[in-house]
Motif scaffolding. Structure first.
Motif, PDB file in Angstrom:
ATOM      1  N   LYS A  59     -31.842 -13.042   5.113  1.00 52.37           N
ATOM      2  CA  LYS A  59     -30.308 -12.623   4.890  1.00 52.37           C
ATOM      3  C   LYS A  59     -29.280 -13.905   5.136  1.00 52.37           C
ATOM      4  CE  LYS A  59     -27.654  -8.894   7.137  1.00 52.37           C
ATOM      5  NZ  LYS A  59     -27.723  -7.688   6.291  1.00 52.37           N
ATOM      6  N   ASP A  63     -42.561   1.427   5.446  1.00 47.27           N
ATOM      7  CA  ASP A  63     -41.480   1.155   5.873  1.00 47.27           C
ATOM      8  C   ASP A  63     -41.514   0.213   7.071  1.00 47.27           C
ATOM      9  OD1 ASP A  63     -38.665   1.318   6.412  1.00 47.27           O
ATOM     10  OD2 ASP A  63     -38.671   3.447   6.666  1.00 47.27           O
ATOM     11  N   LYS A 118     -32.942  -1.918  10.068  1.00 44.90           N
ATOM     12  CA  LYS A 118     -32.230  -1.321   8.809  1.00 44.90           C
ATOM     13  C   LYS A 118     -31.325  -1.923   7.920  1.00 44.90           C
ATOM     14  CE  LYS A 118     -33.352   3.366   8.432  1.00 44.90           C
ATOM     15  NZ  LYS A 118     -34.706   3.186   8.540  1.00 44.90           N
ATOM     16  N   GLU A 119     -30.575  -2.988   8.886  1.00 47.95           N
ATOM     17  CA  GLU A 119     -29.647  -3.467   7.988  1.00 47.95           C
ATOM     18  C   GLU A 119     -30.093  -4.914   7.550  1.00 47.95           C
ATOM     19  OE1 GLU A 119     -29.618  -5.429  11.905  1.00 47.95           O
ATOM     20  OE2 GLU A 119     -29.935  -3.295  11.123  1.00 47.95           O
ATOM     21  N   TYR A 174     -32.448  -5.275   5.342  1.00 51.25           N
ATOM     22  CA  TYR A 174     -33.081  -5.059   4.079  1.00 51.25           C
ATOM     23  C   TYR A 174     -32.166  -4.066   3.149  1.00 51.25           C
ATOM     24  CZ  TYR A 174     -35.313  -0.551   5.570  1.00 51.25           C
ATOM     25  OH  TYR A 174     -35.458   0.608   5.928  1.00 51.25           O
ATOM     26  N   LEU A 175     -32.364  -4.459   1.808  1.00 51.96           N
ATOM     27  CA  LEU A 175     -31.357  -3.975   0.900  1.00 51.96           C
ATOM     28  C   LEU A 175     -32.131  -2.403   0.731  1.00 51.96           C
ATOM     29  CD1 LEU A 175     -29.382  -4.085  -1.307  1.00 51.96           C
ATOM     30  CD2 LEU A 175     -31.183  -4.643  -2.961  1.00 51.96           C
ATOM     31  N   THR A 176     -33.169  -1.899   0.472  1.00 53.00           N
ATOM     32  CA  THR A 176     -33.760  -0.766   0.190  1.00 53.00           C
ATOM     33  C   THR A 176     -35.390  -0.723   0.614  1.00 53.00           C
ATOM     34  OG1 THR A 176     -33.846   1.151  -1.274  1.00 53.00           O
ATOM     35  CG2 THR A 176     -33.939  -0.760  -2.125  1.00 53.00           C
ATOM     36  N   VAL A 235     -24.847  -0.955  -4.667  1.00 50.98           N
ATOM     37  CA  VAL A 235     -25.772  -1.257  -3.463  1.00 50.98           C
ATOM     38  C   VAL A 235     -26.744   0.249  -3.579  1.00 50.98           C
ATOM     39  CG1 VAL A 235     -26.110  -0.680  -1.010  1.00 50.98           C
ATOM     40  CG2 VAL A 235     -24.108  -2.160  -1.989  1.00 50.98           C
ATOM     41  N   PRO A 263     -29.469   3.489  -2.402  1.00 51.07           N
ATOM     42  CA  PRO A 263     -29.571   4.254  -1.208  1.00 51.07           C
ATOM     43  C   PRO A 263     -30.557   3.225  -0.294  1.00 51.07           C
ATOM     44  CG  PRO A 263     -30.484   5.253  -3.053  1.00 51.07           C
ATOM     45  CD  PRO A 263     -29.985   4.030  -3.615  1.00 51.07           C
ATOM     46  N   LYS A 264     -30.549   3.781   1.070  1.00 49.57           N
ATOM     47  CA  LYS A 264     -31.581   2.867   1.937  1.00 49.57           C
ATOM     48  C   LYS A 264     -32.705   3.193   1.843  1.00 49.57           C
ATOM     49  CE  LYS A 264     -31.046  -0.258   4.465  1.00 49.57           C
ATOM     50  NZ  LYS A 264     -30.146  -1.273   4.518  1.00 49.57           N
ATOM     51  N   TRP A 265     -33.113   4.672   1.091  1.00 51.52           N
ATOM     52  CA  TRP A 265     -34.687   4.772   1.025  1.00 51.52           C
ATOM     53  C   TRP A 265     -34.938   5.579  -0.411  1.00 51.52           C
ATOM     54  CZ3 TRP A 265     -37.381   9.270   4.020  1.00 51.52           C
ATOM     55  CH2 TRP A 265     -38.892   9.256   3.683  1.00 51.52           C
TER      56      TRP A 265
END
Ligand SMILES: Nc1ncnc2c1ncn2[C@@H]1O[C@H](COP(=O)(O)OP(=O)(O)OP(=O)(O)O)[C@@H](O)[C@H]1O
Ligand SMILES: Nc1ncnc2c1ncn2[C@@H]1O[C@H](COP(=O)(O)OP(=O)(O)OP(=O)(O)O)[C@@H](O)[C@H]1O
Ligand SMILES: [Mg+2]
Ligand SMILES: [Mg+2]
Lengths: 514, 298, 326, 330
Positions: free
Chosen positions: B80, B92, B98-99, B101-103, B268, B270-272
């Motif tokens: 990062k 996962d 969580k913050e 990684y991008l997705t 950006v 979605p996270k998943w």
């Protein structure tokens, strides 16, 4: 003796010690008494139980029965460390030092000079140097002990034990690999120690030395005590009778009538043979039915010559011929193939395969010579083993014992048997009588002669000049890794050999004067 | 300019993993992305080292198929700091990251277990059914999750019971060996109604064990497993396997698209991005699926 | 070998290898990569230091990888689930691992069993115990973890010398001092020379054996703690197969597996060589899983062969000069 | 023929009996045997059958260890041989397949032997090289996938039966007899034991120690290759990544349980194979017991330690028995 502080009180007292290994009763109710300030010789044939007694007393082996008292107090050391703590310092028979450690570390292992938990390396080396100087040894004490010859290692082991300044000092065949000069130094030190009231146990197969140094003698035979006498009151023949339990046909004095100028055929010859940095090029002829002795000081290059001749080391120049035919000797296999045999001086590391049985050790070289595909049947093996066990009187006469469990002298006989079994044309023996008892010693010398009569050619290294003179037809003298002189016929005598060995130092001494 | 992406792959411990690697290469080639794959030989240390060396080489993005869910915080923080986006593939990581990684393009392995369990419950109906389970490697998160999901699914049905459960290390050989002993221990297989394996490879081995014991897998004993590798479809064609839950090897495709969009337009994602856990049974024309999957490098 | 100490040869091999790698990938010659090399191999360096003692003494310890795994799980559980303060957890786990090593040493000595097998059983035992504790991986969130993993000395050129790298360097130096300057160290070499002889010379062989395995396990425990810093987690499958990597590092570092010779510094260099091989492969980045393995094998061979060649060379001039003297 | 007979195998036999008894307790049907499709079927047969790879490995390993070496690469060699066999199986005859696979094992053995005997590398690192690279080579052959085959000949090697016994068991028995005949029928056994016992002394006695060392690694490679072929035949496919994984440790363990010292010298083929059986009896017992797999390793550790302690010369009971036995023989 008159110097001992309290002659009445025995320093070390051993009563009724017994020890069995399986079915072998190595010691049976042995008593032994050592007074303060005396040098006490412990004698007996190979396998009589001398080393075992020592190991039992120092707690290396647990004992089956008996007691040990030091200064009247009963002790039961259960390890060498405990024995040390109880005041017994020991040099065991096989050099028991660590070749991978430096000489200094070996001398001071577990008792290094320390400061703030850190070994004072410099101080330790200084002390090591000083200590060895007492024994006439001036070597680099920071180098690994393994770089040095057995003799140096043995001296180091003795120096260590002496320096432990214990009340009892036990030396198991300390002189086996030393030459005269070093033996003299050792004896000097032993006498000094005895004067200080230290009791010394001394094991040796050299009876001359025993008479020279010891005050009293204890003799073991087959694990039993057969007598304890004042040295002065025990005639030599009586001593031998005690040890062997029979008379010895004493025949080893006069030289054999070798000098009959019979022209014998050459068995093997070496021309300008040598290896840089190992031994200088030499010429050597070995004839059938002839014994050639190699004489010289420790480190003079005798072993090196032997290894080159056998093929254990590759020469980098010169020619070798066997029965007149040029051959290449690149490996021990080549040597064996040409009918050579070689009994190395360091039997523990280079000779025996400790775990294998006496039988297997005896047939090993023969089998290697025959090759994989022609295995000796078990019957043949048993037969060969039985023959040599009997011929060389190997004890105990059990061919199925692992050879590592035999006494030192008997191991040496097994090695000899290994090569005799190959019916060699040339046999190279490096210190063949080292650690061998009087009886067997005579036997081996007789054997060497017999072998010669059968046409075998022998190259023998020995530090005992008397012995070399006894059986050699010719003697090659070495100095500083070069062959410097060859004596033949009537010229073969101890005086000439010594002169040849010393010539250099005389020259050096002269040089220093001018 | 052409994108350079570093991919820290776990290893090649199974056919599925090999397929994922080769599909990733194909997908990258399709999009003209320079994909650098570092194979970690199943070791987290190696993955961390690989990520560090990707950072040192200043790649445009990093794909990470994490061998375990924890322990990525500090190295991902480094990424990062170096402003390199990270995309998780296939598995996962722990929620605390969580913050970082991008997705994440992953399937839900608990869900896979549930799908398998639900299928079994439906197929068995009200009949009592003793299940034997071939677990994955002890300690592997996929194994733990697939067990968890399956257990949840059958917990609702009192007639379903897992009677034996042993690890088959995700391999055919161990799957076969373990199944052999299950058969011995359960009255020659008579007491077993279904086998659940955490992956297809173990099931292929188990099927052999059943056949050698004179049982008819797929008929005497139901089978359900996960991954959907080609060989299990072959077994289905032969009527020896009943069901499998797909874990798609194409995780890199969606990931590459997400990175391209992020790098290009700053979108950006979605996270998943969850991949589908599709159930296949003999009703799905297994031969056709076999043919289509065969070339993917399984 | 008499001319050049094995550790120096390993150093030459390392420098030559590093130069060769840097020629191909100039990025490798940066403090960043060097810093990474130290950080990434910190735990390996620590266990390898302990393994050096064991191997010099003529033994071997196959349990270290499992002890690392166990330690990470134990620490994670202790801090996260049982609410122990991290330092207390560290002390507890180190005490446990030291006791474990001592027990293995005692079994080896008392029952006269081969260390290879006793520690193999130890390997099963420790791994099995960590499975029992937890099969899931447990993240550690204690503040000390982020403090430690964020701490780093900046090196010129963007590299970072992290806390765990510093711990490793300290242990390597401490280990070297212990081995070369103390009575304990001398006794380790003595045991490797010959156990019976050492015992005849008055070394307390039993006590030494216990202490040596204790040290190895203790360092494996520290390595486990470092590993947990490295990953901020505890996981029962961590450090599988590390024992073989460690042994390889020790041997590449010039220590004889038969015992009696070797050095901690050499081991440290051996660890770096292995790290370098890994870095090279990562930089290449085109290798498939199988080519990665093959390349690792080839590089391992190249390094060892180079080392053997140097050892042979180091021996030869000695013989020559001696020859010239005669 | 001395070391072929379990003269000193009392401890091992006792250990096997104890473990069998425990297996009987955790699994009452353990000793059940029945005939099905012309082959025996039951847990005991499983033990024999599943024990074959390690038993074969230990046949080679015991010779290597007798020369004071060790071979970590056997697992990888298994993978290579399996991969080769699987990729050739459907297009070539069984003879070609076997020749290729065993030939590969032979080459691997030569390589190891070369590194140890000629270059003088320490066996553990020398074979570590092939342990790492070999699996890569195997995967290179299979390209990372599980290569399956259906050649009935090769499948028969893994799953067929002869006189009711699984073919792998028969092959292993054959290999044991063959190895025994070669090693004890010639002077090889003696020379290997001498080399392992004291290489320097043996060399000086004219034994070609290098040739001995080279040949044991070659044999070890061949045995490993055979184990690899059987493992592949068993699952009708080559799983390069997992075939033989960590089996080198089991093989070494089997050899040591069989009483051969890791410091070389005396060895026993029969006891090494018995060691492999002991390990497998334990493994099968674990599988049958129904305990959760988290316990597997703990059980293994406890059993290994117990078996070793049984053999320990320091444990008086046993020393007494074996000493008495030796005395009666003498
Ligand atoms: N560890 C052992 N195990 C079995 N037998 C042994 C062991 N050590 C010695 N023996 C046997 O005990 C007897 C006495 O041996 P010991 O070594 O004491 O003889 P020795 O008098 O020192 O002979 P040498 O003069 O040859 O050194 C021998 O028969 C030997 O074989
Ligand atoms: N007194 C000594 N001081 C230093 N080094 C020595 C001494 N004696 C021998 N060495 C070294 O020990 C090694 C072995 O000696 P070597 O075997 O050549 O002696 P040797 O002539 O065969 O005598 P012996 O057979 O009586 O031991 C050589 O490297 C030699 O340099
Ligand atoms: Mg003696
Ligand atoms: Mg000499």
């Amino acid at each position: 003796m008159q110097n001992s502080p309290d002659p009445a009180l025995p320093l070390l007292e051993v009563r009724g010690i017994s020890k069995s290994f399986g079915a072998v009763r190595a010691l049976q109710e042995v008593d032994f008494t050592l007074r303060a300030g005396e040098i006490h010789a412990l004698l007996g044939e190979n396998g009589a139980g001398k080393s075992t007694l020592i190991k039992v007393v120092t707690g290396v082996f647990p004992r089956d029965a008996g007691i040990v008292r030091i200064g009247g107090e009963e002790v039961a050391p259960r390890s060498a460390k405990a024995a040390l703590a109880a005041g017994i310092a020991t040099v065991y028979q096989e050099v028991n030092l660590l070749p991978n450690l430096s000489v200094a570390q070996n001398l001071f292992l577990d008792r290094q000079p320390m400061r703030f938990g850190i070994v004072r390396e410099g101080e330790m080396r200084r002390r090591a140097k000083a200590l060895l100087a007492e024994f006439g040894l001036d070597i680099d004490v920071a180098a690994p002990l393994g770089n040095y010859s057995v003799a140096v290692q043995h001296v180091t082991a003795i120096a260590r034990a002496v320096d432990l300044s214990a009340r009892v000092l036990i030396l198991d065949e300390p002189t086996a690999s030393l030459d005269r000069h070093e033996v003299e130094i050792l004896f000097g030190i032993m006498r000094q120690l005895a004067k200080r009231g230290i009791g010394i146990v001394f094991v040796s197969h050299f009876l001359d030395q025993v008479y020279e140094i010891s005050d009293r003698i204890t003799v073991l035979r087959n694990g039993r005590l057969v007598g304890e006498r004042e040295t002065a009151s025990l005639p030599r023949l009586e001593l031998i009778r005690l040890m062997l339990g029979r008379e010895l046909a004493e025949t080893t004095s006069a030289r054999a009538s070798a000098g009959e100028h019979k022209v014998r055929e050459i068995c093997a010859s070496f021309e300008n043979y040598g290896k840089a940095g190992y031994v200088a090029p030499f010429n050597l002829e070995l004839r059938h039915g002839e014994v050639v002795g190699l004489a010289g000081l420790l480190g003079s290059g005798r072993t090196e010559t032997a290894r080159l001749v056998f093929g254990a080391e590759r020469a980098d120049g010169g020619k070798a011929r066997v029965e007149g035919v040029p051959v290449r000797l690149q490996s021990p296999r080549d040597g064996v193939r040409h009918g050579f045999g070689y009994c190395p001086e360091e039997r523990k590391t280079d000779g025996i395969v400790a775990e294998l049985t006496v039988r297997e050790n005896i047939v090993l070289a023969l089998q290697a010579k025959r090759g994989l595909h022609r295995p000796l049947s078990r019957r043949e093996q048993d037969e060969i083993a039985r023959r040599y066990v009997k011929m060389l009187d190997i004890r105990p006469p059990d061919a199925e014992r692992p050879v590592g469990l035999l006494s030192g002298g008997n191991q040496q006989k097994v090695l000899l048997a290994r090569w005799l079994a190959t019916s060699p044309r040339l046999l190279v023996l490096d210190e063949p009588t080292r650690g061998i008892d009087v009886g067997a010693h005579a036997e081996i010398i007789r054997l060497i002669r017999e072998l010669c009569d059968d046409g075998l050619s022998l190259l023998v290294i020995s530090s005992e000049l008397d012995e070399i003179v006894t059986y050699s037809d010719r003697v090659v003298v070495l100095r500083d890794r070069a062959h410097v002189e060859e004596l033949a016929g009537d010229a073969v005598d101890v005086g000439n050999i010594l002169a040849a060995i010393a010539a250099d130092s005389v020259a050096v001494a002269l040089e220093a004067h001018t | 300019a052409e994108l350079t992406i570093g991919f820290s792959q776990i290893g090649s411990e199974s056919g599925w993993r090999a397929a994922e690697t080769s599909v990733s290469k194909q997908e990258a080639a399709k999009r003209k992305v320079n994909l650098k794959i570092a194979d970690a030989q199943q070791k987290q240390e190696n993955q961390i080292k690989a990520i560090r060396s990707f950072i040192a080489q200043n790649v445009d993005a990093i794909f990470l198929a994490p061998v375990v869910s924890t322990g990525w915080d500090s190295v991902l923080k480094e990424a990062k700091e170096a402003k390199i986006p990270v995309v998780l593939l296939d598995r996962d990581i722990d929620p605390s990251g969580k913050e970082l990684y991008l997705t994440a393009v992953t399937s839900d392995s608990v869900h896979e277990g549930e799908v398998a369990g639900d299928w079994l419950a439906k197929t068995v109906g009200a009949k009592a059914c003793n299940i034997v389970e071939l677990q994955g490697t002890v300690g592997a998160s996929v194994a733990t999750n697939r067990k968890k999901g399956f257990d949840t699914a059958i917990a609702k049905h009192a007639n379903l019971k897992v009677v034996r459960s042993q690890t088959g290390d995700f391999t055919r050989a161990k799957g076969k060996e373990v199944m052999e002993s299950f058969i011995k221990a359960e009255g020659g297989g008579k007491n077993i109604c279904a086998v659940y394996a955490h992956n297809d490879d173990m099931m292929v081995g188990a099927i052999q064990a059943m056949k050698e014991a004179g049982l008819k897998p797929g008929k005497d004993i139901l089978t359900v497993s996960i991954d959907a590798v080609p060989d299990i479809f072959k077994a289905m064609v032969a009527g020896e396997a009943n069901a499998t839950v797909e874990l798609t090897p194409n995780m890199a495709g969606p990931a590459l698209d997400a990175v391209a969009a992020f790098k290009g337009k700053g979108t950006v994602p979605p996270k998943w991005i969850q991949t589908e856990s599709k159930l296949y049974t003999a009703a799905d024309d297994p031969q056709k699926i076999y043919d289509s999957k065969k070339g993917l490098g399984y | 070998m008499r001319g050049l100490p094995p550790a120096l040869i390993t150093a030459i091999v390392l420098v030559a290898g590093f130069a060769a790698c840097a020629v191909q990938f100039p990025n490798i010659a940066s403090t960043r990569v060097v810093g990474n090399l130290l950080t990434d191999n910190a735990f390996l360096g620590i266990v390898a230091a302990g393994m050096t003692f064991v191997i010099i003494s003529g033994g071997i310890d196959l349990s270290v990888g499992s002890v690392i795994g166990f330690t990470t799980v134990f620490v994670a559980l202790a801090i996260e689930r049982w609410g122990m303060p991290p330092l207390v957890a560290f002390v507890a786990v180190l005490a446990l691992s030291a006791a474990f090593g001592a027990a293995m040493g005692a079994v080896i000595h008392v029952f006269d069993l081969p260390p290879f097998i006793v520690t193999l059983a130890g390997m099963f035992l420790a791994r099995g115990a960590s499975f029992l504790l937890s099969t899931e991986s447990i993240p550690i969130t204690a503040p000390i973890y982020s403090t430690v993993s964020d701490f780093a000395l900046r090196l010129p050129g963007g590299g970072r010398l992290t806390a765990i790298a510093i711990i490793m360097l300290a242990i390597v130096i401490g280990g070297a001092l212990l081995l070369h300057l103390t009575r304990f160290g001398a006794n380790v070499y003595a045991l490797g020379g010959s156990r019976t002889t050492a015992s005849l010379m008055g070394v307390a062989v039993g006590k030494m054996t216990v202490k040596i395995y204790m040290l190895s396990s203790l360092l494996a425990g520290i390595a486990g703690i470092v590993f947990s810093f490295y990953t901020s987690a505890g996981y029962s499958l961590s450090a599988v197969g590390v024992e073989l990597e460690t042994i390889a590092a020790v041997v590449i570092g010039g220590t004889l597996l038969t015992g009696g010779q070797g050095s901690v510094i050499g081991t440290f260099l051996g660890v770096l060589i292995q790290g370098l091989i890994q870095t090279y492969i990562n930089f290449d980045g085109t290798l498939s899983s199988w080519w990665t393995k093959i390349a690792t094998g080839i590089l391992l061979f190249a390094f060892i062969a180079l080392q053997q060649g140097l050892v042979a060379l180091a021996r030869r001039p000695l013989a020559k000069s001696a020859g010239a003297a005669t | 023929m001395t070391a072929l007979l379990p003269r000193r195998g009392l401890a091992q036999i006792l250990a096997l009996i104890v473990i069998l008894a425990v297996d009987r307790v955790v699994s009452p049907q353990f000793f059940d045997l029945r005939l099905q499709d012309g082959r025996l079927f039951g847990s005991l047969i499983d033990v024999l059958n599943r024990g074959t790879p390690v038993a074969l490995l230990s046949l080679g390993m015991v010779l290597v260890i007798a020369t004071r070496g060790i071979d970590l690469s056997v697992g990888a060699v298994m993978a290579i041989a399996g991969a080769i066999a699987a990729s050739l199986a459907d297009t070539h005859s069984l003879a070609v397949v076997l020749a290729a696979a065993l030939g590969a094992g032979l080459i691997c053995g030569l390589w190891n032997g070369f590194l140890v005997a000629v270059l003088g590398m320490q066996p553990i690192v020398a074979t570590l090289i092939l342990m790492v690279a070999g699996r890569g080579i195997a995967q290179l052959i299979t390209e990372g996938r599980i290569v399956t085959f259906s050649s009935p000949d090769l499948v028969w090697l893994g799953n067929g039966s002869v006189l009711g016994l699984p073919v792998p068991v028969v092959i292993t028995l054959g290999m044991l007899i063959l190895t025994g005949a070669v090693v004890r029928g010639s002077a090889l056994g003696l020379l290997i034991e001498a080399t392992g016992g004291n290489a320097r002394a043996s060399e000086l006695a004219g034994v070609g120690t290098r040739a001995m060392i080279l040949s044991v690694y070659v044999w070890c490679g061949v045995c490993a290759a055979l184990a690899g072929v059987i493992a592949a035949a068993d699952i009708m496919g080559a799983d390069a990544n997992n075939a033989g994984l960590w089996l080198e440790l089991d093989a070494i363990l089997a050899v040591v349980i069989g009483g051969t010292s890791l410091f070389g010298g005396r060895f026993s083929l029969v006891l090494a194979v018995l060691g492999a059986l002991i390990i497998q009896t334990m493994n099968t017992g674990i599988l049958l017991s129904g305990y959760p797999p988290e316990f597997n390793l703990l059980v293994k550790a406890v059993v290994v330690l117990t078996v070793l302690l049984l053999q320990s010369p320091k444990l008086t009971g046993f020393a007494g028995i074996s000493a008495r036995l030796r005395r009666t023989k003498a």
